[in-house]
Design a protein around this motif. Structure first.
Motif, PDB file in Angstrom:
ATOM      1  N   GLU A  51       0.916  -1.160   0.202  1.00 27.75           N
ATOM      2  CA  GLU A  51       0.069  -0.057  -0.044  1.00 27.75           C
ATOM      3  C   GLU A  51       0.888   1.266   0.011  1.00 27.75           C
ATOM      4  O   GLU A  51       0.761   2.107  -0.785  1.00 27.75           O
ATOM      5  CB  GLU A  51      -0.887  -0.190   1.267  1.00 27.75           C
ATOM      6  CG  GLU A  51      -2.351   0.522   1.360  1.00 27.75           C
ATOM      7  CD  GLU A  51      -2.895   0.385   2.502  1.00 27.75           C
ATOM      8  OE1 GLU A  51      -3.174  -0.804   2.954  1.00 27.75           O
ATOM      9  OE2 GLU A  51      -3.069   1.307   3.240  1.00 27.75           O
ATOM     10  N   ARG A  52       2.137   1.311   0.883  1.00 26.15           N
ATOM     11  CA  ARG A  52       2.704   2.409   0.907  1.00 26.15           C
ATOM     12  C   ARG A  52       3.608   2.527  -0.266  1.00 26.15           C
ATOM     13  O   ARG A  52       3.699   3.859  -0.489  1.00 26.15           O
ATOM     14  CB  ARG A  52       3.682   1.987   2.332  1.00 26.15           C
ATOM     15  CG  ARG A  52       4.702   3.365   2.400  1.00 26.15           C
ATOM     16  CD  ARG A  52       3.887   4.615   2.846  1.00 26.15           C
ATOM     17  NE  ARG A  52       4.792   5.720   3.053  1.00 26.15           N
ATOM     18  CZ  ARG A  52       5.330   6.364   1.866  1.00 26.15           C
ATOM     19  NH1 ARG A  52       4.874   6.102   0.603  1.00 26.15           N
ATOM     20  NH2 ARG A  52       6.086   7.114   2.048  1.00 26.15           N
ATOM     21  N   ILE A  53       4.140   1.818  -0.882  1.00 22.41           N
ATOM     22  CA  ILE A  53       4.987   1.885  -2.158  1.00 22.41           C
ATOM     23  C   ILE A  53       4.184   2.355  -3.231  1.00 22.41           C
ATOM     24  O   ILE A  53       4.706   2.929  -3.993  1.00 22.41           O
ATOM     25  CB  ILE A  53       5.849   0.626  -2.421  1.00 22.41           C
ATOM     26  CG1 ILE A  53       4.884  -0.498  -3.045  1.00 22.41           C
ATOM     27  CG2 ILE A  53       6.949   0.113  -1.436  1.00 22.41           C
ATOM     28  CD1 ILE A  53       5.397  -1.476  -3.941  1.00 22.41           C
ATOM     29  N   SER A  54       2.985   2.242  -3.099  1.00 26.31           N
ATOM     30  CA  SER A  54       2.012   2.709  -4.296  1.00 26.31           C
ATOM     31  C   SER A  54       2.190   4.202  -4.485  1.00 26.31           C
ATOM     32  O   SER A  54       2.058   4.684  -5.733  1.00 26.31           O
ATOM     33  CB  SER A  54       0.577   2.197  -4.251  1.00 26.31           C
ATOM     34  OG  SER A  54       0.034   2.845  -3.108  1.00 26.31           O
ATOM     35  N   LYS A  55       2.503   4.888  -3.399  1.00 24.79           N
ATOM     36  CA  LYS A  55       2.561   6.200  -3.628  1.00 24.79           C
ATOM     37  C   LYS A  55       3.507   6.670  -4.489  1.00 24.79           C
ATOM     38  O   LYS A  55       3.704   7.805  -4.870  1.00 24.79           O
ATOM     39  CB  LYS A  55       2.857   6.973  -2.116  1.00 24.79           C
ATOM     40  CG  LYS A  55       1.720   7.021  -1.126  1.00 24.79           C
ATOM     41  CD  LYS A  55       1.941   7.779   0.043  1.00 24.79           C
ATOM     42  CE  LYS A  55       0.882   7.611   1.011  1.00 24.79           C
ATOM     43  NZ  LYS A  55       1.185   8.294   2.370  1.00 24.79           N
ATOM     44  N   GLY A  56       4.683   5.814  -4.492  1.00 24.21           N
ATOM     45  CA  GLY A  56       5.680   5.973  -5.635  1.00 24.21           C
ATOM     46  C   GLY A  56       6.987   6.646  -5.139  1.00 24.21           C
ATOM     47  O   GLY A  56       7.925   7.267  -5.835  1.00 24.21           O
ATOM     48  N   ASP A  57       6.935   6.936  -3.851  1.00 21.78           N
ATOM     49  CA  ASP A  57       8.452   7.849  -3.525  1.00 21.78           C
ATOM     50  C   ASP A  57       9.313   7.005  -2.767  1.00 21.78           C
ATOM     51  O   ASP A  57      10.533   7.542  -2.278  1.00 21.78           O
ATOM     52  CB  ASP A  57       7.772   9.152  -2.459  1.00 21.78           C
ATOM     53  CG  ASP A  57       7.052   8.721  -1.426  1.00 21.78           C
ATOM     54  OD1 ASP A  57       6.682   7.562  -1.213  1.00 21.78           O
ATOM     55  OD2 ASP A  57       6.940   9.536  -0.536  1.00 21.78           O
ATOM     56  N   ILE A  58       8.899   5.590  -2.442  1.00 25.38           N
ATOM     57  CA  ILE A  58       9.990   4.756  -1.777  1.00 25.38           C
ATOM     58  C   ILE A  58      11.227   4.393  -2.712  1.00 25.38           C
ATOM     59  O   ILE A  58      11.006   4.159  -3.936  1.00 25.38           O
ATOM     60  CB  ILE A  58       9.307   3.598  -1.253  1.00 25.38           C
ATOM     61  CG1 ILE A  58       8.400   4.161   0.089  1.00 25.38           C
ATOM     62  CG2 ILE A  58      10.406   2.542  -0.579  1.00 25.38           C
ATOM     63  CD1 ILE A  58       8.959   4.635   1.025  1.00 25.38           C
ATOM     64  N   ASP A  59      12.306   4.617  -2.181  1.00 28.04           N
ATOM     65  CA  ASP A  59      13.660   4.192  -3.118  1.00 28.04           C
ATOM     66  C   ASP A  59      13.968   2.709  -2.602  1.00 28.04           C
ATOM     67  O   ASP A  59      14.434   2.054  -3.661  1.00 28.04           O
ATOM     68  CB  ASP A  59      14.744   5.243  -2.737  1.00 28.04           C
ATOM     69  CG  ASP A  59      14.284   6.587  -3.211  1.00 28.04           C
ATOM     70  OD1 ASP A  59      13.908   6.482  -4.483  1.00 28.04           O
ATOM     71  OD2 ASP A  59      14.488   7.375  -2.306  1.00 28.04           O
TER      72      ASP A  59
END
Lengths: 858, 142
Positions: free
Chosen positions: B41-49
């Protein structure tokens, strides 16, 4: 035919139309270069893990199954990364490596995941139905006792065993194994406090878990049956009887839990506590030290009717201090035998001849001789008769089991002897032979203290550390002398680190004495006033064999001490590591020019690393040639430089703004830290050229290859005959290939210590075998002096040094730069010992000069 | 040092919280997620490296989560975390595209180093893709 034409077309097209742009080439090169770097890092990591595994096996270190597993995983993952990188660099060539890797890793995986054979059978087995072949169901202790119970004329308490299958049922029903493993995995055995904490947590988990109803019923039924056999309300002793203890002669003496006088109400709870006893801190550390996986050990529990003991003790059918002595040792104590093995009470000692007619050879009475009023009304059997009866029983058991026995016994109010336990004797690894043949005590010696009992032979010294409680234990330093009032089994975790053991009480029959012998720690018991006369920190020498404690360090006595035994010898964990290493460390692919240097001939992970390393270097070196890589191709180093040197910039090795279109580069334009350090070494002293004596002949070959007049870089000579540097800012791979002689220096220098390394390899040379060997020896002498790890094999050598600060490694690179240039001269004159010495001295003095200014800077 | 975003996925609350706190102190932007599902869910925001991912978790396991992350966001680099060192999970993770693996318990510095390496790789991949894009744009006849 068509295919050939297509291929030709393609080739022609590639040459003309689709030549990659400069930017693309750079990007391609940098990607390869990055892969190359990560391959080298993975190579380093894999070799390091391999070295740790070999070290653990051969240096007699203690290691756990978790260590073997984690190191194996590290090797496998890094080798896998190397393969990935090589495939990336080579565009998929060598893909067969994957198959070799799969085969090897499947084998390693199998060994690591090997399950211990799980025992089966009933949960409850009555003692009279047990024999020594049932150790895999009820544990060694109960299996032996069942065997004893079956011997005519020898009596044991009545009882039953709760099998390992039962304890497994208990743990599985509560789903405890996963949680226990998780806790154990986090264990750092060096940290005693953490060990206690985790041990307590695991034991709590087990003790608080619910006993499955079916198992509880069976245990209660078995107890009712025991009541019918003995008397209603009979009290029982519950003791651990672990499986797998017998392997490799480990004793597990006193590592577990025993509970006396248990009645029906507490059967279930006590059972759980005894099972939990598998995870006492001392048992955890003991297993680690001896090389057992926790899963190798399963707990059986013995449940035996209590003997109302008037007198108890231990009999050894042979002297544990020296099996050559012709007597049996008998320790005698009033009351229950527990106190003997706990080491809390002084005991009387009888030595009885093994030969018939049995006679008492010696007796030492350490117990108070006047029994108290309460005890006088019980008839105390005459000690001599008793000792002789016990000797007879001991000899019967020794004969029955085929080995000297350590037997626990009790005598009840009716004067009947009950055998509680019988197991093989653990002998001192150091039998103190000299002591028994000569005089036992030197009358002129005035030691600090004298002891009464040699619990374990040998001599040890160190600062004394008095231990009375758990807090003292936590502060116990390595290689200190452990001084205690009583030799309690609780102190056994300290034997891993103690240089010697002194106790005020105790006998050689105690658990701690057994473990001391097993671990080869000298132990002297019965040292009166030890706690008063020895202070924390006093350095003492303990001569357990001669039963004396001396002040200070006594070299003369220490000279007698023997190296400690290899505790892990033959253990399951050691066997596992040995088996795994077969698939990891042997190196079969040694010669890159051999037709067998192929991916399909890789039999071990070491082979794969070697193969990947060699091929990746090859791929990197040929990159410029293969791709008409004009702009990035080798540039000749120009300026005030001796000889001919070529530089290939892999990434960011040239100063920004350097003109990269030319065919040459100046040293001032280079920013590669490792290359500049090597260059310092190369240019520090003028090169004299090859010695004149051999200017003709071999020397001139070398001279020619070095001084090649083909200066025009537009006329590329094959890469293999040049001296060249592959560089980036942090990296340098420097190769010197001169005719028959090959040297390579490679280094990576950055602020991350773990990545830093300098390696040097050297091979061949234009000389006969004897000269080559002499030269290698000279190089390795010099490099060893400067902290390199040097390995020699035939006419090649490698030297490595890693994980050091940049300044330190820069100095090493200077040395290598210096040596690669100047060691060449040695080739020609290597035959003469005198000139070797002369060169060595010159090298050393040059190097000292070379390093001086830098050391001043730092 | 470049600032980048790290997501720590571990069901073990204490480990997760302590690590998040310590990494934030070291100038990383770091968050925690207690399950594979939450992580996705969290990575779907797209800002995690970079994701630090525990292999053993109840529900959606680490390997499964890794597969999903690589499928949805192939550029994110994943460092696997194993408690009970098992050869299987180490190699399996690598095969499925994990950047590397670390063994619990570990010290902060090696962890930081590994995360930085992973980020460097991610950054690089990104640059490469951008470069290819530029090239394609330029090659387009205009």
């Amino acid at each position: 035919m068509k295919a050939i034409i297509d291929r030709i077309k393609k080739y022609l097209l590639r040459g003309a139309g689709s030549r990659p742009s400069t930017v693309e080439l750079q990007a391609d090169f940098q990607a390869r270069y990055r892969e190359f770097r990560s391959l080298l890092t993975a190579n380093n990591n894999a070799l390091e893990a391999m070295a740790e595994m070999e070290q653990a096996l051969h240096a007699g270190q203690t290691f756990s199954a978790a260590f073997v597993r984690s190191r194996s995983t590290a090797v496998m993952v890094n080798v896998y990364k190397m393969i990935q990188s090589l495939l990336e660099i080579s565009g998929g060539r060598y893909h067969k490596l994957k198959k070799s890797f799969e085969k090897i890793s499947a084998r390693v995986g199998e060994i690591l995941e090997q399950e211990t054979a799980v025992s089966s059978g009933p949960w409850i087995i009555p003692l009279h139905k047990i024999n020594k072949n049932m150790a895999d169901q009820v544990g060694e202790k109960m299996a032996n006792l069942g065997e004893v119970a079956g011997i005519e004329g020898i009596s044991t308490p009545k009882g039953f065993a709760i099998s390992a299958a039962a304890s497994r049922h208990f743990l599985v029903a509560n789903n405890l194994n996963a949680e226990i493993n998780r806790l154990l995995q986090m264990l750092n055995p060096e940290n005693l406090a953490a060990v206690y904490e985790i041990s307590a947590e695991i034991q709590k988990l087990i003790s608080n878990a619910a006993l499955p109803a079916d198992l509880e019923t069976k245990i209660n039924d078995a107890y009712s049956e025991l009541e019918r056999e003995t008397r209603p309300g009979v009290k029982v002793a519950m003791r651990s009887s672990a499986l797998g203890e017998d392997l490799a002669g480990a004793t597990f003496a006193g590592q577990y839990h025993t509970e006396l006088n248990v009645d029906r109400e507490f059967l279930g709870q006590t059972y759980k506590e005894v099972v939990a006893g598998k995870y006492t801190s001392r048992a955890i550390l003991y297993r680690l030290k001896k090389g057992y996986r926790h899963e190798d050990i399963e707990m059986g529990v013995g449940c035996l009717s209590m003997v109302d003991a008037i007198i108890s003790g231990i009999v050894y059918s042979r002297d544990p201090g020296n099996p050559g002595n012709p007597w049996a040792n008998i320790n005698v104590l009033r009351g229950a035998a527990q106190k003997v093995v706990m080491g809390t009470a002084p005991t009387d000692l009888f030595l009885v001849s093994r030969q018939e007619p049995h006679q008492i050879i010696k007796q030492e009475l350490h117990q108070e001789q006047k029994p108290s009023e309460a005890e006088t009304d019980t008839p105390f059997p005459p000690a001599a008769d008793l000792a002789i009866d016990l000797t007879k029983i001991a000899l019967i058991l020794e004969k029955h089991f085929g080995a000297p026995q350590d037997i626990e016994w009790s005598i009840d109010g009716d004067g009947k002897i009950h055998i509680l336990q019988s197991r093989p004797v653990v002998f001192s690894s150091d039998t103190g032979e000299n002591a028994d043949s000569g005089e036992l005590e030197n009358p002129e010696e005035q030691p600090l203290l004298r002891g009464q009992v040699t619990a374990s032979h040998g001599v040890g010294f160190g600062p004394a550390h008095l231990v009375a409680n758990a807090v003292d234990m936590l502060q116990f330093p390595r290689q200190a002398v452990l001084v205690v009032a009583h030799p309690l089994p609780e102190w056994s975790p300290l034997l891993n680190r103690a240089a010697a053991l002194i106790a005020e009480t105790g006998s050689e029959a105690g658990h701690l004495a057994t473990v001391s012998r097993e671990f080869g720690v000298p132990a002297l018991f019965g040292v009166q006033d030890a706690l008063k006369k020895i202070n924390n920190g006093d350095v003492v020498t303990v001569d357990a064999t001669y039963r004396m404690v001396h002040a200070g360090r006594r070299e003369d006595l220490l000279a007698r001490s023997k190296p400690p035994p290899d505790l892990m010898a033959g253990s399951p964990v050691q066997a596992m590591l040995r088996e795994i290493l077969q698939y990891i460390t042997p190196l079969n692919l040694t010669d890159p020019s051999s037709p067998y240097f192929k991916s399909t001939y890789c039999e071990t992970l070491h082979d794969i690393t070697r193969f990947c390393h060699e091929k990746s270097v090859e791929e990197m070196f040929s990159f410029g040639e293969k791709y008409h890589f004009n702009q990035r191709a080798a540039k000749r180093l120009v300026g005030e430089v001796p000889l001919e040197w070529w530089v290939i910039d892999l990434a960011d090795g040239f100063q920004e703004g350097t003109d990269v279109t030319g065919k040459t580069v100046r040293v001032e334009n280079i920013v590669s830290t490792p290359m500049l350090a090597i260059w310092d070494g190369i240019t520090a002293f003028p090169w004299q050229g090859p010695p004149s004596v051999s200017f003709r002949g071999m020397g001139s070959i070398l001279f020619q290859s070095t001084m090649q007049p083909g200066f025009d870089p537009a006329l590329p000579s094959p890469m293999s005959s040049k001296n060249y540097f592959l560089i980036s800012k942090n990296f340098c791979n420097f190769s010197v290939r001169l005719g028959y002689h090959f040297a390579m220096v490679e280094s990576y220098l950055s602020d991350l210590l773990t990545e830093n390394y300098v390696s040097f390899s050297f091979k061949g040379g234009a000389a006969d075998a004897r000269r080559k060997a002499a030269r290698i020896q000279l190089l390795s002498q010099i490099l060893s002096r400067y902290d390199f790890r040097v390995e020699q094999k035939g006419d090649s050598m490698t030297a490595r040094i890693e994980k050091r600060p940049v300044a330190f490694l820069k100095d090493r690179l200077k040395i290598l730069g210096y040596l690669t240039l100047h060691a060449r001269q040695v080739d020609m004159v290597m035959g003469k010992q005198r000139s070797i010495t002369r060169y060595r001295n010159k090298f050393f003095s040059d190097i000292e000069m070379l390093l001086k200014p830098t050391t001043a800077e730092v | 040092m470049t600032l980048f975003n790290v997501l720590i996925v571990d069901d073990e609350q204490e480990f997760r919280e302590v690590t998040v706190k310590r990494l934030n102190k070291r100038d990383l932007h770091c968050e925690g997620a207690e399950s594979g599902e939450k992580a996705l869910e969290r990575i779907s925001k797209g800002d995690i490296d970079v994701v630090l991912l525990d292999v053993k978790m109840p529900g959606m396991g680490g390997i499964e989560t890794l597969r999903e992350i690589k499928c949805r966001m192939p550029l994110i680099e994943v460092v696997m975390l194993t408690g009970h060192a098992s050869v299987e999970s180490g190699i399996d993770g690598m095969k499925m595209g994990a950047f590397d693996y670390l063994m619990k318990p570990m010290e902060l510095d090696p962890l930081l180093e590994k995360l930085q390496e992973a980020y460097a790789k991610k950054k690089n991949q990104q640059d490469k893709i951008e470069m290819a894009q530029i090239k394609r744009d330029m090659a387009r006849p205009s």
